[in-house]
Scaffold this motif. Structure first.
Motif, PDB file in Angstrom:
ATOM      1  N   TYR A   1       0.882  -1.167   0.163  1.00  0.00           N
ATOM      2  CA  TYR A   1       0.041  -0.054   0.059  1.00  0.00           C
ATOM      3  C   TYR A   1       0.736   1.321  -0.034  1.00  0.00           C
ATOM      4  O   TYR A   1       1.985   1.225   0.649  1.00  0.00           O
ATOM      5  CB  TYR A   1      -0.800   0.068   1.187  1.00  0.00           C
ATOM      6  CG  TYR A   1      -1.994   1.142   1.274  1.00  0.00           C
ATOM      7  CD1 TYR A   1      -2.994   0.759   0.173  1.00  0.00           C
ATOM      8  CD2 TYR A   1      -2.001   2.128   2.031  1.00  0.00           C
ATOM      9  CE1 TYR A   1      -4.238   1.625   0.289  1.00  0.00           C
ATOM     10  CE2 TYR A   1      -3.229   2.921   2.034  1.00  0.00           C
ATOM     11  CZ  TYR A   1      -3.976   2.719   1.055  1.00  0.00           C
ATOM     12  OH  TYR A   1      -5.285   3.653   0.915  1.00  0.00           O
ATOM     13  N   GLU A   2       0.472   2.216  -0.738  1.00  0.00           N
ATOM     14  CA  GLU A   2       1.086   3.638  -0.726  1.00  0.00           C
ATOM     15  C   GLU A   2       0.399   4.320   0.162  1.00  0.00           C
ATOM     16  O   GLU A   2      -0.856   4.702  -0.043  1.00  0.00           O
ATOM     17  CB  GLU A   2       1.378   4.003  -2.010  1.00  0.00           C
ATOM     18  CG  GLU A   2       1.911   5.336  -2.081  1.00  0.00           C
ATOM     19  CD  GLU A   2       2.135   5.994  -3.528  1.00  0.00           C
ATOM     20  OE1 GLU A   2       2.599   7.126  -3.717  1.00  0.00           O
ATOM     21  OE2 GLU A   2       1.786   5.253  -4.431  1.00  0.00           O
ATOM     22  N   LYS A   3       1.094   5.308   1.027  1.00  0.00           N
ATOM     23  CA  LYS A   3       0.187   5.954   2.009  1.00  0.00           C
ATOM     24  C   LYS A   3       1.155   7.170   2.363  1.00  0.00           C
ATOM     25  O   LYS A   3       2.228   7.078   2.690  1.00  0.00           O
ATOM     26  CB  LYS A   3       0.047   5.515   3.300  1.00  0.00           C
ATOM     27  CG  LYS A   3      -0.754   6.512   4.403  1.00  0.00           C
ATOM     28  CD  LYS A   3      -0.975   5.836   5.594  1.00  0.00           C
ATOM     29  CE  LYS A   3      -1.725   6.725   6.712  1.00  0.00           C
ATOM     30  NZ  LYS A   3      -3.090   6.961   6.470  1.00  0.00           N
TER      31      LYS A   3
ATOM     32  N   GLY B   1      -5.938 -13.580   2.219  1.00  0.00           N
ATOM     33  CA  GLY B   1      -6.697 -12.706   1.474  1.00  0.00           C
ATOM     34  C   GLY B   1      -6.621 -11.223   1.954  1.00  0.00           C
ATOM     35  O   GLY B   1      -7.459 -10.386   1.999  1.00  0.00           O
ATOM     36  N   MET B   2      -5.366 -10.673   2.353  1.00  0.00           N
ATOM     37  CA  MET B   2      -5.289  -9.356   2.982  1.00  0.00           C
ATOM     38  C   MET B   2      -5.559  -8.341   1.828  1.00  0.00           C
ATOM     39  O   MET B   2      -4.676  -8.520   0.557  1.00  0.00           O
ATOM     40  CB  MET B   2      -4.025  -9.269   3.617  1.00  0.00           C
ATOM     41  CG  MET B   2      -3.757  -9.970   4.727  1.00  0.00           C
ATOM     42  SD  MET B   2      -2.082  -9.324   5.523  1.00  0.00           S
ATOM     43  CE  MET B   2      -0.930  -9.619   4.497  1.00  0.00           C
ATOM     44  N   VAL B   3      -6.043  -7.171   2.023  1.00  0.00           N
ATOM     45  CA  VAL B   3      -6.241  -6.111   0.979  1.00  0.00           C
ATOM     46  C   VAL B   3      -6.309  -4.823   1.906  1.00  0.00           C
ATOM     47  O   VAL B   3      -6.977  -4.894   2.831  1.00  0.00           O
ATOM     48  CB  VAL B   3      -7.505  -6.501   0.099  1.00  0.00           C
ATOM     49  CG1 VAL B   3      -8.807  -6.438   0.956  1.00  0.00           C
ATOM     50  CG2 VAL B   3      -7.693  -5.304  -0.878  1.00  0.00           C
ATOM     51  N   ALA B   4      -5.631  -4.090   1.076  1.00  0.00           N
ATOM     52  CA  ALA B   4      -5.512  -2.509   1.744  1.00  0.00           C
ATOM     53  C   ALA B   4      -6.368  -1.725   0.841  1.00  0.00           C
ATOM     54  O   ALA B   4      -6.258  -1.635  -0.412  1.00  0.00           O
ATOM     55  CB  ALA B   4      -3.996  -2.039   1.822  1.00  0.00           C
ATOM     56  N   ASP B   5      -7.099  -0.509   1.376  1.00  0.00           N
ATOM     57  CA  ASP B   5      -7.885   0.278   0.365  1.00  0.00           C
ATOM     58  C   ASP B   5      -8.245   1.548   1.527  1.00  0.00           C
ATOM     59  O   ASP B   5      -7.887   1.522   2.739  1.00  0.00           O
ATOM     60  CB  ASP B   5      -9.013  -0.315   0.092  1.00  0.00           C
ATOM     61  CG  ASP B   5      -9.389   0.007  -1.514  1.00  0.00           C
ATOM     62  OD1 ASP B   5      -9.351   1.287  -1.524  1.00  0.00           O
ATOM     63  OD2 ASP B   5      -9.907  -0.535  -2.069  1.00  0.00           O
ATOM     64  N   ASN B   6      -8.649   2.438   0.508  1.00  0.00           N
ATOM     65  CA  ASN B   6      -8.974   3.660   1.280  1.00  0.00           C
ATOM     66  C   ASN B   6     -10.587   3.828   1.406  1.00  0.00           C
ATOM     67  O   ASN B   6     -11.114   3.601   0.189  1.00  0.00           O
ATOM     68  CB  ASN B   6      -8.591   5.035   0.753  1.00  0.00           C
ATOM     69  CG  ASN B   6      -8.790   6.281   1.059  1.00  0.00           C
ATOM     70  OD1 ASN B   6      -9.947   6.935   1.042  1.00  0.00           O
ATOM     71  ND2 ASN B   6      -7.652   6.906   2.055  1.00  0.00           N
ATOM     72  N   ILE B   7     -11.115   4.175   2.430  1.00  0.00           N
ATOM     73  CA  ILE B   7     -12.616   3.989   2.488  1.00  0.00           C
ATOM     74  C   ILE B   7     -13.001   5.531   3.152  1.00  0.00           C
ATOM     75  O   ILE B   7     -12.844   5.635   4.303  1.00  0.00           O
ATOM     76  CB  ILE B   7     -13.108   2.850   3.617  1.00  0.00           C
ATOM     77  CG1 ILE B   7     -12.592   1.681   3.074  1.00  0.00           C
ATOM     78  CG2 ILE B   7     -14.743   2.908   3.579  1.00  0.00           C
ATOM     79  CD1 ILE B   7     -13.017   1.084   1.663  1.00  0.00           C
TER      80      ILE B   7
ATOM     81  N   GLY C   1       2.762   3.323   8.919  1.00  0.00           N
ATOM     82  CA  GLY C   1       2.439   2.031   8.169  1.00  0.00           C
ATOM     83  C   GLY C   1       2.037   0.883   9.091  1.00  0.00           C
ATOM     84  O   GLY C   1       1.734  -0.145   8.692  1.00  0.00           O
ATOM     85  N   SER C   2       2.373   1.118  10.332  1.00  0.00           N
ATOM     86  CA  SER C   2       1.890   0.102  11.409  1.00  0.00           C
ATOM     87  C   SER C   2       0.375   0.134  11.445  1.00  0.00           C
ATOM     88  O   SER C   2      -0.357   0.861  10.796  1.00  0.00           O
ATOM     89  CB  SER C   2       2.559   0.670  12.733  1.00  0.00           C
ATOM     90  OG  SER C   2       2.238   1.841  13.060  1.00  0.00           O
ATOM     91  N   LEU C   3      -0.110  -0.744  12.287  1.00  0.00           N
ATOM     92  CA  LEU C   3      -1.624  -1.005  12.419  1.00  0.00           C
ATOM     93  C   LEU C   3      -2.140  -0.831  13.800  1.00  0.00           C
ATOM     94  O   LEU C   3      -1.505  -1.077  14.608  1.00  0.00           O
ATOM     95  CB  LEU C   3      -1.721  -2.560  11.867  1.00  0.00           C
ATOM     96  CG  LEU C   3      -1.286  -2.816  10.402  1.00  0.00           C
ATOM     97  CD1 LEU C   3      -1.341  -4.274  10.294  1.00  0.00           C
ATOM     98  CD2 LEU C   3      -1.928  -2.023   9.520  1.00  0.00           C
ATOM     99  N   GLU C   4      -3.466  -0.498  13.474  1.00  0.00           N
ATOM    100  CA  GLU C   4      -4.290  -0.434  14.682  1.00  0.00           C
ATOM    101  C   GLU C   4      -5.727  -1.026  14.509  1.00  0.00           C
ATOM    102  O   GLU C   4      -6.134  -0.868  13.624  1.00  0.00           O
ATOM    103  CB  GLU C   4      -4.509   1.080  15.157  1.00  0.00           C
ATOM    104  CG  GLU C   4      -5.335   1.186  16.241  1.00  0.00           C
ATOM    105  CD  GLU C   4      -5.603   2.618  16.488  1.00  0.00           C
ATOM    106  OE1 GLU C   4      -7.205   3.071  16.561  1.00  0.00           O
ATOM    107  OE2 GLU C   4      -4.881   3.501  16.564  1.00  0.00           O
ATOM    108  N   GLN C   5      -5.817  -2.334  15.299  1.00  0.00           N
ATOM    109  CA  GLN C   5      -7.139  -2.952  14.680  1.00  0.00           C
ATOM    110  C   GLN C   5      -8.397  -2.245  15.528  1.00  0.00           C
ATOM    111  O   GLN C   5      -8.336  -1.641  16.283  1.00  0.00           O
ATOM    112  CB  GLN C   5      -7.102  -4.280  15.750  1.00  0.00           C
ATOM    113  CG  GLN C   5      -8.418  -5.226  15.496  1.00  0.00           C
ATOM    114  CD  GLN C   5      -8.501  -6.353  16.123  1.00  0.00           C
ATOM    115  OE1 GLN C   5      -8.856  -6.444  17.263  1.00  0.00           O
ATOM    116  NE2 GLN C   5      -8.148  -7.451  15.583  1.00  0.00           N
ATOM    117  N   VAL C   6      -9.411  -1.950  14.595  1.00  0.00           N
ATOM    118  CA  VAL C   6     -10.623  -1.015  14.676  1.00  0.00           C
ATOM    119  C   VAL C   6     -11.740  -2.034  14.847  1.00  0.00           C
ATOM    120  O   VAL C   6     -12.923  -1.566  15.248  1.00  0.00           O
ATOM    121  CB  VAL C   6     -10.632   0.183  13.777  1.00  0.00           C
ATOM    122  CG1 VAL C   6      -9.408   0.989  13.937  1.00  0.00           C
ATOM    123  CG2 VAL C   6     -10.799  -0.523  12.419  1.00  0.00           C
TER     124      VAL C   6
END
Length: 520
Positions: free
Chosen positions: A59-61, A103-109, A134-139
């Motif tokens: 993913y690009e951010k 099946g990981m997928v990153a996207d902008n919502i 780039g790190s993650l926070e479970q929501v």
């Protein structure tokens, strides 16, 4: 290659058009030649915390590039720079410390970046917010219910509609089927529709999905690993879906037994879906995993389908495996690059343990380019990523003893005919290392030639320099490989990994250099 020509007005129109046509033709030939010579070059590899690598996405951010690697127990996050170098960012545990992440997928919502993860044995979908580094926070955590089909979830596909976005989920084994969830602005999932697998549709073991938008209509295509076929669905604005057509395997021109990766591309106004398979012959026929044991092996191939006016799939072309390709046990197909009339694809294989590059033209003809033997089997863990004008592939292995992810650059091939590769390993041992340990280390190193067939030759020696510039390095080993494939196989071979593990405790420093030279 850029060609600039100034045409004087006195040139006759017919001559002018002839020159322009020649320039266009020359440009196309140069582009074709460049494409036909593409090759993979490993840029970097890193260790991962997960027990194996079954899924990779990127993913690009904010102009930064991140790679997400999923396996059993957790997720690893890396940054990727323009040279293809990986830098560890963070690690994250999965729900119940289960997984593997599939099946990981990153996207902008609606302005927020999310990573959606199918937790296969956790029977859940985990939603993570992607932070600035780039790190993650479970929501959000969405668990399976009696009306959904998230048990053994393995494949995810985000579908953007006009008013909302939806996450489509495919499963395997006990609860096969296809489900649609609306993605809320906070990343939570709201169930919309679930369709159980039946004898008609191919949704038992959806390991690949792809979406095409054609003239304002949205179509979803799935592969059925267990029921050996592909299915087409129309997706409505509200996230609901209905089946259009289904194509099953046969023993002549279709290669869908164990349908696995699914992707697609639009070229020259034509819409294509590309489907690979890991044939059931590669599994234990007597075991309980393969449900339909009445199958016939008629080879390996990648199938190209063309989409008709109704959105249905029609078999168009098949690229059959042969002695010059690496297509046995396809587990992932990635689109590397696309122009107006040509696409470059990468096919990851579990049984050939390779990445095969292919070219798809606007007429739907798929042809092989080059391949690289990676030295490890790829099990769905392959991802293409572009930075600027450079195309990369990130790959991981399903081997539990490897714990590695590797980045490759896709670039024009280098002519290395009549040349060999020298791999020089210089070692500095710890002062406390005994003579017996040193002798054992040397013997273990030399034994690699008998265990790794790609090693053409090994020679070694103890430093005898009197210049005082050896910086404490005492032992040198020179390995010769005949091509890139042999070096990759050596690097990730179990015997080499065992050597590193065995002699590592007595090594103070190591210096490795490779170079190409003329064969003797």
């Amino acid at each position: 290659m850029i060609i600039t020509v100034v045409l004087k007005s006195k040139i006759m129109p017919s001559i002018k058009y002839t020159i322009l046509f020649g320039i266009m033709l020359l440009s196309q030939i140069c582009l074709s030649q460049t494409t036909d010579e593409l090759m993979l070059y490993r840029q970097d590899f890193k260790s991962i915390s997960a027990n194996n690598t079954v899924t990779i996405t990127s993913y690009e951010k904010n102009e930064s590039h991140f790679v997400y690697v999923g396996g059993f127990g957790g997720l690893d996050v890396f940054s990727l720079n323009k040279e293809g170098q990986l830098t560890p960012v963070s690690t994250h545990e999965l729900y119940k410390k289960e997984g593997p992440a599939r099946g990981m997928v990153a996207d902008n919502i609606n302005g927020t970046d999310f990573l959606f993860v199918a937790n296969k044995h956790g029977d859940a979908i985990e939603t993570f917010k992607i932070l600035d580094d780039g790190s993650l926070e479970q929501v959000s955590l969405t668990l399976d219910t009696e009306e959904t089909y998230l048990g053994t979830a393995i494949t995810l596909q985000v579908v953007h509609m006009e008013q909302a976005s939806y996450l489509f989920i495919g499963g395997l084994e006990e609860t096969p089927g296809l489900s649609s969830f609306k993605i809320e602005d906070d990343g939570k999932l709201t169930h919309v529709q679930s369709m159980p697998d039946n004898e008609k549709i191919h949704t038992d073991g959806i390991i690949g999905m792809f979406t095409h938008k054609i003239k304002g209509k949205t179509y979803l295509y799935t592969g059925g690993f267990q029921d050996n076929g592909v299915s087409s669905f129309r997706v409505d604005e509200d996230g609901r879906f209905k089946n259009i057509n289904n194509i099953s395997d046969n023993t002549t021109d279709r290669y869908l037994t164990g349908a696995y990766p699914v992707t697609g591309v639009e070229l020259g106004g034509n819409y294509y879906v590309i489907v690979g398979h890991r044939h059931h012959k590669y599994y234990d026929r007597a075991g309980s995993f393969i449900k339909n044991k009445d199958f016939v092996y008629h080879g390996d191939a990648v199938s190209v389908f063309k989409i008709n006016k109704k959105g249905a799939l029609v078999l168009h072309f098949t690229l059959k495996d042969d002695d010059g390709t690496k297509l046995s046990g396809q587990t992932r197909i990635e689109i590397v690059s696309v122009t107006d009339n040509e696409a470059v694809l990468a096919v990851g294989t579990r049984d050939d343990a390779s990445i095969q590059l292919c070219k798809l033209d606007e007429n739907g003809i798929l042809s092989p380019i080059n391949y690289l033997e990676t030295g490890f089997s790829i099990y769905y863990g392959l991802r293409s990523h572009t930075i600027g004008e450079d195309n990369f592939l990130i790959a991981g292995s399903n081997r539990f003893d490897l714990h590695k992810v590797a980045a490759y650059k896709v670039a024009p091939g280098i002519d290395r005919s009549e040349r060999v590769l020298r791999h020089i390993v210089n070692l500095k041992y710890k002062e406390e290392a005994t003579e017996a340990e040193l002798d054992d280390a040397v013997e273990t190193f030399l034994n690699l030639k008998d265990e790794i067939p790609g090693i053409a030759n090994i020679e070694w020696g103890i430093n005898d320099s009197t210049e005082g510039a050896s910086k404490g390095f005492t032992h040198s080993f020179i390995l010769t490989f005949n091509d890139e494939h042999a070096r990759e196989v050596y690097l990730f071979h179990k015997a080499h990994l065992d050597l590193v593990k065995k002699v590592g405790p007595i090594i103070a420093d190591v210096l490795v250099m490779d170079y190409w030279t003329k064969a003797n």
